[in-house]
Motif scaffolding. Sequence first.
Motif, PDB file in Angstrom:
ATOM      1  N   PRO A   1       0.816  -1.215   0.000  1.00  0.00           N
ATOM      2  CA  PRO A   1       0.000   0.000   0.000  1.00  0.00           C
ATOM      3  C   PRO A   1       0.851   1.268   0.000  1.00  0.00           C
TER       4      PRO A   1
ATOM      5  N   PHE B   1     -12.764   9.393   5.165  1.00  0.00           N
ATOM      6  CA  PHE B   1     -11.915   8.379   4.519  1.00  0.00           C
ATOM      7  C   PHE B   1     -12.359   8.160   3.069  1.00  0.00           C
TER       8      PHE B   1
ATOM      9  N   TRP C   1     -12.380  -4.982   9.552  1.00  0.00           N
ATOM     10  CA  TRP C   1     -11.384  -3.939   9.806  1.00  0.00           C
ATOM     11  C   TRP C   1     -11.654  -3.453  11.220  1.00  0.00           C
TER      12      TRP C   1
ATOM     13  N   GLU D   1      -8.150  -7.448  10.257  1.00  0.00           N
ATOM     14  CA  GLU D   1      -7.011  -6.527  10.255  1.00  0.00           C
ATOM     15  C   GLU D   1      -7.271  -5.500  11.352  1.00  0.00           C
TER      16      GLU D   1
ATOM     17  N   LEU E   1       5.501   4.246  20.021  1.00  0.00           N
ATOM     18  CA  LEU E   1       6.109   5.580  19.922  1.00  0.00           C
ATOM     19  C   LEU E   1       6.693   6.001  21.267  1.00  0.00           C
TER      20      LEU E   1
ATOM     21  N   ILE F   1      10.554   7.292  22.307  1.00  0.00           N
ATOM     22  CA  ILE F   1      10.955   8.584  22.891  1.00  0.00           C
ATOM     23  C   ILE F   1      11.523   8.389  24.300  1.00  0.00           C
TER      24      ILE F   1
ATOM     25  N   GLY G   1       7.875  13.279  19.958  1.00  0.00           N
ATOM     26  CA  GLY G   1       7.287  12.258  19.101  1.00  0.00           C
ATOM     27  C   GLY G   1       5.989  12.744  18.472  1.00  0.00           C
ATOM     28  N   ILE G   2       5.746  12.322  17.240  1.00  0.00           N
ATOM     29  CA  ILE G   2       4.498  12.673  16.550  1.00  0.00           C
ATOM     30  C   ILE G   2       3.752  11.392  16.211  1.00  0.00           C
ATOM     31  N   TRP G   3       2.494  11.348  16.655  1.00  0.00           N
ATOM     32  CA  TRP G   3       1.592  10.226  16.378  1.00  0.00           C
ATOM     33  C   TRP G   3       0.744  10.658  15.181  1.00  0.00           C
TER      34      TRP G   3
ATOM     35  N   PHE H   1      -1.753  10.513  12.231  1.00  0.00           N
ATOM     36  CA  PHE H   1      -2.951   9.885  11.665  1.00  0.00           C
ATOM     37  C   PHE H   1      -3.268  10.387  10.256  1.00  0.00           C
TER      38      PHE H   1
ATOM     39  N   ASN I   1      -2.795  10.897   6.224  1.00  0.00           N
ATOM     40  CA  ASN I   1      -2.377   9.933   5.210  1.00  0.00           C
ATOM     41  C   ASN I   1      -1.064  10.382   4.551  1.00  0.00           C
TER      42      ASN I   1
ATOM     43  N   GLU J   1       3.096  11.087   4.497  1.00  0.00           N
ATOM     44  CA  GLU J   1       4.363  10.674   5.106  1.00  0.00           C
ATOM     45  C   GLU J   1       5.150  11.921   5.475  1.00  0.00           C
TER      46      GLU J   1
ATOM     47  N   ARG K   1      10.595  11.507  16.724  1.00  0.00           N
ATOM     48  CA  ARG K   1      10.147  10.178  16.321  1.00  0.00           C
ATOM     49  C   ARG K   1       8.745  10.271  15.739  1.00  0.00           C
TER      50      ARG K   1
ATOM     51  N   GLU L   1       5.381   7.963  14.496  1.00  0.00           N
ATOM     52  CA  GLU L   1       4.682   6.680  14.411  1.00  0.00           C
ATOM     53  C   GLU L   1       3.393   6.933  13.622  1.00  0.00           C
ATOM     54  N   ASN L   2       3.228   6.164  12.558  1.00  0.00           N
ATOM     55  CA  ASN L   2       2.102   6.393  11.653  1.00  0.00           C
ATOM     56  C   ASN L   2       0.967   5.411  11.869  1.00  0.00           C
ATOM     57  N   ILE L   3      -0.255   5.926  11.807  1.00  0.00           N
ATOM     58  CA  ILE L   3      -1.413   5.048  11.657  1.00  0.00           C
ATOM     59  C   ILE L   3      -2.010   5.385  10.300  1.00  0.00           C
ATOM     60  N   HIS L   4      -1.688   4.544   9.310  1.00  0.00           N
ATOM     61  CA  HIS L   4      -2.187   4.774   7.956  1.00  0.00           C
ATOM     62  C   HIS L   4      -3.415   3.901   7.741  1.00  0.00           C
ATOM     63  N   PHE L   5      -4.585   4.502   7.847  1.00  0.00           N
ATOM     64  CA  PHE L   5      -5.821   3.736   7.661  1.00  0.00           C
ATOM     65  C   PHE L   5      -5.824   3.023   6.305  1.00  0.00           C
ATOM     66  N   ALA L   6      -5.428   3.748   5.256  1.00  0.00           N
ATOM     67  CA  ALA L   6      -5.511   3.176   3.908  1.00  0.00           C
ATOM     68  C   ALA L   6      -4.634   1.929   3.789  1.00  0.00           C
ATOM     69  N   ASP L   7      -3.425   1.978   4.353  1.00  0.00           N
ATOM     70  CA  ASP L   7      -2.527   0.825   4.248  1.00  0.00           C
ATOM     71  C   ASP L   7      -3.144  -0.400   4.913  1.00  0.00           C
ATOM     72  N   SER L   8      -3.782  -0.171   6.037  1.00  0.00           N
ATOM     73  CA  SER L   8      -4.394  -1.268   6.767  1.00  0.00           C
ATOM     74  C   SER L   8      -5.565  -1.868   5.982  1.00  0.00           C
TER      75      SER L   8
END
Lengths: 212, 212
Positions: free
Chosen positions: A15, A102, A174, A192, A203, A207, B172-174, B176, B178, B180, B190, B192-199
């Motif tokens: 993806p 989304f 999902w 998933e 994260l 840190i 750190g950055i969390w 959300f 889409n 990068e 630091r 940390e990504n939560i990529h909904f689309a990738d999931s």
Amino acid sequence: MRKGKISPAVIRRLPRYYRHLDGLFSAGVVRISSSALAGNMGLTASQIRQDLSCFGEFGQQGYGYNVERLRGEIADILGMNRHHTVVILGAGNLGKALLENFPFQQYGFRLEAAFDIDPALVGTKLGGVRIYHPDDMAEFLRGHPADLGALTVPGRIAVPTAKRLAAFGVKGIWNFTNVELPEAELAGVRVENIHFADSLLTLNYFISEDQS
Amino acid sequence: MRKGKISPAVIRRLPRYYRHLDGLFSAGVVRISSSALAGNMGLTASQIRQDLSCFGEFGQQGYGYNVERLRGEIADILGMNRHHTVVILGAGNLGKALLENFPFQQYGFRLEAAFDIDPALVGTKLGGVRIYHPDDMAEFLRGHPADLGALTVPGRIAVPTAKRLAAFGVKGIWNFTNVELPEAELAGVRVENIHFADSLLTLNYFISEDQS
């Protein structure tokens, strides 16, 4: 063009390749070398060549990758051309975020309906999608089978809701709840998870390490 | 009790161990064998023993793990006892979901504030947390330094907002969005990504495979 089985680790990177290639395509890029793509993505050229070798001969020595073809092939591998149908269970804050923000359609999905017990929501639309009461789920899904269910219900009803979805023939769940679903009891349904807590704690580990 | 550097793959499994052990502790379980814990988590006993060997001698032959001690040790490794402060950038649907539904405190975090440009939100509280205008961010963070920033803004302002957070000393950055984030330009922050689309696309790959 596909050669054999693709490893789960490569699947999880696809993806991201898709997103990058889609960005390049939108920017009018026709072809790209593996080293330039690698530079974009923070990977090495050899990792990219190895990952993408699963998809046949898109990369050519001295030419690189045809962006549109590779993007199309990855979309195909990811099932984006199957136009799978999606329903959302739970139209609280997170369900609303999915409904209103989304881009399901952009990724090849058809978002069909959402379900919530809130009387203020039932019968209304969010993001153009109608909200039904869960009591009407059986009837709705009989007429509109769903391939995927997004689970954004409160944790205490996550498991029974997942089991209902499985019983209604959904192929994938999902799962946004903080609950681990009992996959063995879900009749082959793929799950998933997006575990917010796991991501935040990972994260936080990094840190904390940096500080110590 | 800690022995040397822990591999990133083990780190990513730790939050899941924590969640399971916390559930066991809440249920009054005092000790558990590695094979019972493995059965709970869908892993093998030897994988568990190997993962947890990083934390010293919690497992004893014929005894298993002391649930409370192991839970405490993992919490410590994950930095949960540091009580890091968090701010949320963007109080739209997703920001609201974090503000109202995510148990920051339960995981050892202090949620300090949220920021949004919506005049209807500025000055109000969501989930007990005050919403400020982004123009007041510099002043707020001077008085209340934030360790972590959750990024739930629209994608088009993700990068400049991340850069502002980095300039304000967030560790750190969390993420959300889409998007990068350009980590090289974020001064060691630091991400940390939560990529909904990738999931969702990964899930879609697996259900498409099942069908073909």
